[in-house]
Write a protein that holds these residues in place. Structure first.
Motif, PDB file in Angstrom:
ATOM      1  N   SER A   1      18.078  -3.062 -11.712  1.00  0.00           N
ATOM      2  CA  SER A   1      16.728  -2.919 -11.173  1.00  0.00           C
ATOM      3  C   SER A   1      15.762  -3.566 -12.164  1.00  0.00           C
ATOM      4  O   SER A   1      16.153  -3.941 -13.275  1.00  0.00           O
ATOM      5  N   SER A   2      14.503  -3.661 -11.768  1.00  0.00           N
ATOM      6  CA  SER A   2      13.485  -4.213 -12.675  1.00  0.00           C
ATOM      7  C   SER A   2      12.799  -3.115 -13.482  1.00  0.00           C
ATOM      8  O   SER A   2      11.858  -3.390 -14.211  1.00  0.00           O
ATOM      9  N   SER A   3      13.286  -1.883 -13.361  1.00  0.00           N
ATOM     10  CA  SER A   3      12.649  -0.745 -14.026  1.00  0.00           C
ATOM     11  C   SER A   3      13.281  -0.464 -15.376  1.00  0.00           C
ATOM     12  O   SER A   3      14.479  -0.157 -15.457  1.00  0.00           O
ATOM     13  N   GLY A   4      12.493  -0.598 -16.430  1.00  0.00           N
ATOM     14  CA  GLY A   4      12.977  -0.313 -17.767  1.00  0.00           C
ATOM     15  C   GLY A   4      13.139   1.182 -18.000  1.00  0.00           C
ATOM     16  O   GLY A   4      12.568   2.007 -17.296  1.00  0.00           O
ATOM     17  N   ASN A   5      13.925   1.503 -19.022  1.00  0.00           N
ATOM     18  CA  ASN A   5      14.158   2.905 -19.391  1.00  0.00           C
ATOM     19  C   ASN A   5      14.248   2.977 -20.919  1.00  0.00           C
ATOM     20  O   ASN A   5      15.233   3.438 -21.471  1.00  0.00           O
ATOM     21  N   GLY A   6      13.211   2.457 -21.587  1.00  0.00           N
ATOM     22  CA  GLY A   6      13.193   2.429 -23.038  1.00  0.00           C
ATOM     23  C   GLY A   6      13.422   1.027 -23.578  1.00  0.00           C
ATOM     24  O   GLY A   6      13.511   0.055 -22.837  1.00  0.00           O
ATOM     25  N   SER A   7      13.542   0.934 -24.898  1.00  0.00           N
ATOM     26  CA  SER A   7      13.693  -0.372 -25.537  1.00  0.00           C
ATOM     27  C   SER A   7      15.020  -1.048 -25.231  1.00  0.00           C
ATOM     28  O   SER A   7      15.090  -2.270 -25.096  1.00  0.00           O
ATOM     29  N   TYR A   8      16.079  -0.263 -25.144  1.00  0.00           N
ATOM     30  CA  TYR A   8      17.416  -0.840 -25.027  1.00  0.00           C
ATOM     31  C   TYR A   8      18.114  -0.536 -23.707  1.00  0.00           C
ATOM     32  O   TYR A   8      19.248  -0.937 -23.496  1.00  0.00           O
ATOM     33  N   TYR A   9      17.420   0.162 -22.814  1.00  0.00           N
ATOM     34  CA  TYR A   9      18.037   0.552 -21.549  1.00  0.00           C
ATOM     35  C   TYR A   9      17.124   0.217 -20.376  1.00  0.00           C
ATOM     36  O   TYR A   9      15.903   0.197 -20.497  1.00  0.00           O
ATOM     37  N   ALA A  10      17.760  -0.035 -19.230  1.00  0.00           N
ATOM     38  CA  ALA A  10      17.035  -0.239 -17.972  1.00  0.00           C
ATOM     39  C   ALA A  10      17.863   0.409 -16.871  1.00  0.00           C
ATOM     40  O   ALA A  10      19.070   0.632 -17.030  1.00  0.00           O
ATOM     41  N   TYR A  11      17.211   0.720 -15.763  1.00  0.00           N
ATOM     42  CA  TYR A  11      17.919   1.382 -14.665  1.00  0.00           C
ATOM     43  C   TYR A  11      18.813   0.407 -13.910  1.00  0.00           C
ATOM     44  O   TYR A  11      18.422  -0.720 -13.631  1.00  0.00           O
ATOM     45  N   ARG A  12      19.991   0.891 -13.587  1.00  0.00           N
ATOM     46  CA  ARG A  12      20.896   0.155 -12.716  1.00  0.00           C
ATOM     47  C   ARG A  12      21.418   1.118 -11.658  1.00  0.00           C
ATOM     48  O   ARG A  12      21.532   2.314 -11.867  1.00  0.00           O
TER      49      ARG A  12
END
Length: 196
Positions: free
Chosen positions: A157-168
């Motif tokens: 997804s295009s949604s980040g979840n912090g510096s080193y993670y993003a949503y999938r």
């Protein structure tokens, strides 16, 4: 739909009010890979992209994903075209949630979205909405190793979840559900684009 950049064509499908690609993106760009580095896997499954590649962090196609990569907080303006063809974008976490709701809910979305063949251990879906999710090539780790062919399908997804993670988004061979969790941005996952 035809990608004007390389002439590849993709099936599309309308689910609820959204229009999705019904195949994984196979546009070759930096930091994108074929499962086990075999071209035939790109033909079958599409390419696996790091989050930076999926977001087009170099801003080759659009500025909305600029500098979105590993090690940075990134909350880009909507929509993020990313690596998608013109007129399409990388879905947000919320847009995946809208997809789940359109096919029932997250507890049954996997069964509805998975293809009717190709999943290990009789984990095939009904493909009731022609989304045709294959157990793609699983994932490519940032180390260069590959895993989970036949078991899981992962989509950025295009949604980040912090510096080193993003949503999938993930679909499972042994579960009828679908999930959205943060994952390491350096891993390689599939991309399904959503029409603007």
């Amino acid at each position: 739909m035809t990608d004007g950049r390389d002439g590849q064509t993709y099936k599309i499908v309308k689910i609820g009010e959204q229009i999705w690609m019904a195949e994984n993106l196979n546009y070759k760009t930096e930091s994108s890979y074929c499962y086990r580095d075999a071209d035939s896997n790109c033909t079958k499954f599409g390419r696996l992209y790091t989050w930076a590649a999926a977001m087009d962090s170099a801003a080759k196609w659009s500025i909305n994903g600029y500098r979105c990569g590993s090690g940075t907080y990134c909350f880009p303006p909507y929509p993020v075209r990313g690596v998608c063809p013109e007129g399409w974008h990388l879905p947000t976490k919320a847009e995946f949630e809208t997809l789940f709701a359109a096919v029932g809910d997250s507890s049954t979305a996997g069964k509805m979205l998975k293809s009717t063949s190709g999943w290990n251990s009789s984990g095939n879906g009904t493909d009731a909405y022609a989304f045709s999710a294959l157990p793609a090539a699983g994932r490519r780790y940032s180390s260069g190793d590959f895993s989970y062919e036949g078991y899981y399908a992962y989509f950025w997804s295009s949604s980040g979840n912090g510096s080193y993670y993003a949503y999938r988004m993930c679909l499972y061979y042994d579960d009828d559900g679908a999930s959205l969790y943060g994952d390491y941005k350096g891993n390689g996952f599939s991309v399904r684009c959503l029409k603007d």
